[in-house]
Scaffold this motif. Structure first.
Motif, PDB file in Angstrom:
ATOM      1  N   ALA A  95       0.698  -1.080  -0.065  1.00  0.00           N
ATOM      2  CA  ALA A  95      -0.153  -0.018   0.116  1.00  0.00           C
ATOM      3  C   ALA A  95       0.977   1.147   0.110  1.00  0.00           C
ATOM      4  O   ALA A  95       0.488   2.331  -0.711  1.00  0.00           O
ATOM      5  CB  ALA A  95      -1.056  -0.004   1.348  1.00  0.00           C
ATOM      6  N   LEU A  96       1.916   1.232   0.827  1.00  0.00           N
ATOM      7  CA  LEU A  96       2.986   2.391   0.771  1.00  0.00           C
ATOM      8  C   LEU A  96       3.366   2.524  -0.692  1.00  0.00           C
ATOM      9  O   LEU A  96       3.901   3.774  -1.181  1.00  0.00           O
ATOM     10  CB  LEU A  96       4.042   2.085   1.725  1.00  0.00           C
ATOM     11  N   ASP A  97       4.006   1.431  -1.288  1.00  0.00           N
ATOM     12  CA  ASP A  97       4.599   1.571  -2.680  1.00  0.00           C
ATOM     13  C   ASP A  97       3.423   2.095  -3.570  1.00  0.00           C
ATOM     14  O   ASP A  97       3.770   2.831  -4.390  1.00  0.00           O
ATOM     15  CB  ASP A  97       5.032   0.177  -3.016  1.00  0.00           C
ATOM     16  N   GLU A  98       2.272   1.686  -3.502  1.00  0.00           N
ATOM     17  CA  GLU A  98       1.154   2.139  -4.554  1.00  0.00           C
ATOM     18  C   GLU A  98       1.025   3.629  -4.164  1.00  0.00           C
ATOM     19  O   GLU A  98       0.811   4.295  -5.365  1.00  0.00           O
ATOM     20  CB  GLU A  98      -0.001   1.185  -4.352  1.00  0.00           C
ATOM     21  N   ALA A  99       1.102   4.198  -2.926  1.00  0.00           N
ATOM     22  CA  ALA A  99       0.895   5.394  -2.872  1.00  0.00           C
ATOM     23  C   ALA A  99       2.022   6.450  -3.229  1.00  0.00           C
ATOM     24  O   ALA A  99       1.909   7.437  -3.701  1.00  0.00           O
ATOM     25  CB  ALA A  99       0.602   5.704  -1.233  1.00  0.00           C
ATOM     26  N   ASN A 100       3.253   5.740  -3.369  1.00  0.00           N
ATOM     27  CA  ASN A 100       4.323   6.589  -3.554  1.00  0.00           C
ATOM     28  C   ASN A 100       4.255   6.611  -5.176  1.00  0.00           C
ATOM     29  O   ASN A 100       4.630   7.599  -5.620  1.00  0.00           O
ATOM     30  CB  ASN A 100       5.725   5.930  -3.241  1.00  0.00           C
ATOM     31  N   ALA A 101       3.986   5.543  -6.007  1.00  0.00           N
ATOM     32  CA  ALA A 101       3.721   5.707  -7.351  1.00  0.00           C
ATOM     33  C   ALA A 101       2.767   6.520  -7.971  1.00  0.00           C
ATOM     34  O   ALA A 101       3.166   7.109  -8.963  1.00  0.00           O
ATOM     35  CB  ALA A 101       3.713   4.308  -8.058  1.00  0.00           C
ATOM     36  N   GLN A 102       1.644   6.567  -7.139  1.00  0.00           N
ATOM     37  CA  GLN A 102       0.587   7.406  -7.504  1.00  0.00           C
ATOM     38  C   GLN A 102       1.183   9.100  -7.274  1.00  0.00           C
ATOM     39  O   GLN A 102       0.879   9.896  -8.016  1.00  0.00           O
ATOM     40  CB  GLN A 102      -0.511   7.443  -6.522  1.00  0.00           C
ATOM     41  N   GLN A 103       1.948   9.286  -6.228  1.00  0.00           N
ATOM     42  CA  GLN A 103       2.673  10.361  -6.013  1.00  0.00           C
ATOM     43  C   GLN A 103       3.321  10.949  -7.023  1.00  0.00           C
ATOM     44  O   GLN A 103       3.495  12.026  -7.614  1.00  0.00           O
ATOM     45  CB  GLN A 103       3.293  10.797  -4.862  1.00  0.00           C
ATOM     46  N   GLN A 104       4.229   9.935  -7.666  1.00  0.00           N
ATOM     47  CA  GLN A 104       5.310  10.343  -8.597  1.00  0.00           C
ATOM     48  C   GLN A 104       4.562  10.411  -9.894  1.00  0.00           C
ATOM     49  O   GLN A 104       5.062  11.324 -10.840  1.00  0.00           O
ATOM     50  CB  GLN A 104       6.261   9.092  -8.644  1.00  0.00           C
ATOM     51  N   ALA A 105       3.533   9.694 -10.379  1.00  0.00           N
ATOM     52  CA  ALA A 105       2.751   9.676 -11.570  1.00  0.00           C
ATOM     53  C   ALA A 105       2.027  11.412 -11.539  1.00  0.00           C
ATOM     54  O   ALA A 105       1.974  11.772 -12.553  1.00  0.00           O
ATOM     55  CB  ALA A 105       1.608   8.790 -11.620  1.00  0.00           C
ATOM     56  N   SER A 106       1.659  11.541 -10.352  1.00  0.00           N
ATOM     57  CA  SER A 106       1.032  13.151 -10.301  1.00  0.00           C
ATOM     58  C   SER A 106       2.014  14.203 -10.402  1.00  0.00           C
ATOM     59  O   SER A 106       1.706  15.080 -11.248  1.00  0.00           O
ATOM     60  CB  SER A 106       0.128  13.147  -8.860  1.00  0.00           C
ATOM     61  N   ARG A 107       3.119  13.957 -10.081  1.00  0.00           N
ATOM     62  CA  ARG A 107       3.956  14.986 -10.247  1.00  0.00           C
ATOM     63  C   ARG A 107       4.526  15.109 -11.794  1.00  0.00           C
ATOM     64  O   ARG A 107       4.562  16.265 -12.358  1.00  0.00           O
ATOM     65  CB  ARG A 107       5.430  14.706  -9.655  1.00  0.00           C
ATOM     66  N   ALA A 108       4.740  13.948 -12.266  1.00  0.00           N
ATOM     67  CA  ALA A 108       4.838  13.768 -13.763  1.00  0.00           C
ATOM     68  C   ALA A 108       3.820  14.404 -14.781  1.00  0.00           C
ATOM     69  O   ALA A 108       4.177  15.211 -15.609  1.00  0.00           O
ATOM     70  CB  ALA A 108       4.946  12.415 -14.309  1.00  0.00           C
ATOM     71  N   SER A 109       2.469  14.352 -14.306  1.00  0.00           N
ATOM     72  CA  SER A 109       1.398  15.087 -14.922  1.00  0.00           C
ATOM     73  C   SER A 109       1.324  16.381 -14.777  1.00  0.00           C
ATOM     74  O   SER A 109       0.950  17.117 -15.583  1.00  0.00           O
ATOM     75  CB  SER A 109      -0.131  14.271 -14.355  1.00  0.00           C
ATOM     76  N   LEU A 110       1.806  16.741 -13.745  1.00  0.00           N
ATOM     77  CA  LEU A 110       1.642  18.143 -13.219  1.00  0.00           C
ATOM     78  C   LEU A 110       2.905  18.919 -14.385  1.00  0.00           C
ATOM     79  O   LEU A 110       2.633  19.970 -14.724  1.00  0.00           O
ATOM     80  CB  LEU A 110       2.154  18.504 -11.635  1.00  0.00           C
ATOM     81  N   ALA A 111       4.175  18.327 -14.258  1.00  0.00           N
ATOM     82  CA  ALA A 111       5.320  18.805 -15.341  1.00  0.00           C
ATOM     83  C   ALA A 111       4.587  18.779 -16.621  1.00  0.00           C
ATOM     84  O   ALA A 111       4.994  19.785 -17.510  1.00  0.00           O
ATOM     85  CB  ALA A 111       6.341  17.766 -15.038  1.00  0.00           C
ATOM     86  N   LEU A 112       3.746  17.615 -17.199  1.00  0.00           N
ATOM     87  CA  LEU A 112       3.618  17.529 -18.629  1.00  0.00           C
ATOM     88  C   LEU A 112       2.519  18.763 -18.773  1.00  0.00           C
ATOM     89  O   LEU A 112       2.705  19.335 -19.925  1.00  0.00           O
ATOM     90  CB  LEU A 112       2.630  16.325 -18.578  1.00  0.00           C
TER      91      LEU A 112
END
Length: 343
Positions: free
Chosen positions: A126-143
């Motif tokens: 669950a912790l890894d999934e939350a971290n991955a979602q955070q990284q994806a959201s940061r990439a989406s913001l940069a895009l």
């Protein structure tokens, strides 16, 4: 007594006349003479080429969108980084706001997952999934931020704009032409040389160009690039040089005559072509030394407009006959008239 006087006067006059004729004969014929000149003489390789801008680019959008505003005038000189076109950014800003909100939610979920994992109330997955979602959201913001930035089209470098192909309100597709941007100082000179002259060309070699728009003028440049591969069809080598255009008198696309300076002799000896007397395989000149004619064999170099370079046979301080040498011979006395060489 009075009868003999006229006869004596006639005899005296004849004697004076004969003396004058004899004196004139002793002085010799009248010839035109010139001094040997020292001038700049160049060995040049002459060819033809064309002018190109130092840099040239067509301004195009990277994303599709409608033009909100044009910030330039046609033919305007601009600086690097200047804003040229603003596209409608309402959708891009909305996407950016959405991406920011998603990132805020992902960061909160990650922080909550960390807290639960430390307490033992959650597993590592669950912790890894939350971290991955955070990284994806940061990439989406940069895009989303990059897409918003693409709605502002900037000048890549200093230059002069050409004629625009669009108007405010136009909908642009990706890669559609907007306006060309040219760097006009310096300009590039592209030309070719034959295979036999390749060994004479080197980097930083001086060139001069001339063109019909400015008769009698020469513009100086310098070679900065040599194509290492020869054209197989024409057996020629492509050369590129830079030439200053600070005053903006030259334009890309102009056809020019290119002179590559192979060698310079600033103090070369130069004489008029008409002073040369060919005798068989020899080339002679008639010098005047202490009022008498002296023949001297010479070796010639580069031929100029009405003049010729002397490589051997003269020292530079001689006086030679430029006109009238056909009526004199070696050792004969001559009368001289000094004339100036044409520039």
């Amino acid at each position: 007594m009075f009868v003999r006087a006229p006869a004596l006067l006639v005899a005296f006059a004849l004697l004076c006349s004969l003396s004058s004729i004899q004196a004139y004969a002793n002085e010799g014929p009248l010839v035109e003479v010139v001094k040997v000149e020292r001038n700049l003489v160049r060995d040049e390789l002459v060819t033809f080429g064309s002018l190109r801008p130092d840099e040239s680019v067509m301004i195009r959008p990277e994303i599709a969108g409608r033009i909100a505003q044009l910030h330039f005038r046609e033919g305007q000189r601009i600086e690097a980084g200047a804003l040229l076109v603003s596209l409608d950014d309402s959708i891009a800003r909305a996407e950016l706001a959405q991406a920011q909100a998603n990132l805020n939610l992902a960061e909160n979920n990650f922080n909550r997952a960390q807290m639960l994992f430390k307490r033992g109330a959650s597993n590592a997955q669950a912790l890894d999934e939350a971290n991955a979602q955070q990284q994806a959201s940061r990439a989406s913001l940069a895009l989303s931020q990059a897409r918003l930035d693409k709605t502002r089209i900037l000048a890549p470098y200093d230059g002069v704009l050409g004629l625009r192909q669009v108007s405010p309100g136009d909908y642009l597709s990706e890669g559609q032409d907007i306006v060309n941007l040219e760097v006009l100082d310096p300009l590039k000179v592209d030309f070719r040389i034959p295979q036999k002259a390749v060994s004479q060309i080197r980097l930083k070699q001086v060139i001069e160009i001339s063109l019909d728009a400015y008769p009698g003028e020469r513009f100086t440049g310098e070679i900065f690039a040599i194509n290492p591969r020869l054209d197989e069809a024409g057996r020629s080598q492509a050369i590129r040089a830079h030439i200053s255009n600070r005053d903006g008198r030259l334009s890309p696309g102009q056809f020019v005559r290119v002179s590559v300076i192979l060698a310079e002799r600033p103090n070369a000896l130069v004489i008029p072509e008409e002073a040369i007397m060919p005798v068989g395989e020899q080339l002679l000149v008639n010098l005047v030394v202490e009022g008498k004619v002296e023949l001297r064999e010479v070796k010639l170099g580069k031929r100029l407009a009405g003049k010729v370079e002397v490589l051997e046979g003269l020292q530079g301080d001689e006086t030679l006959i430029s006109a009238g040498w056909q009526k004199v011979r070696a050792g004969a006395s001559v009368r001289t008239k000094v004339v100036e060489q044409a520039p």
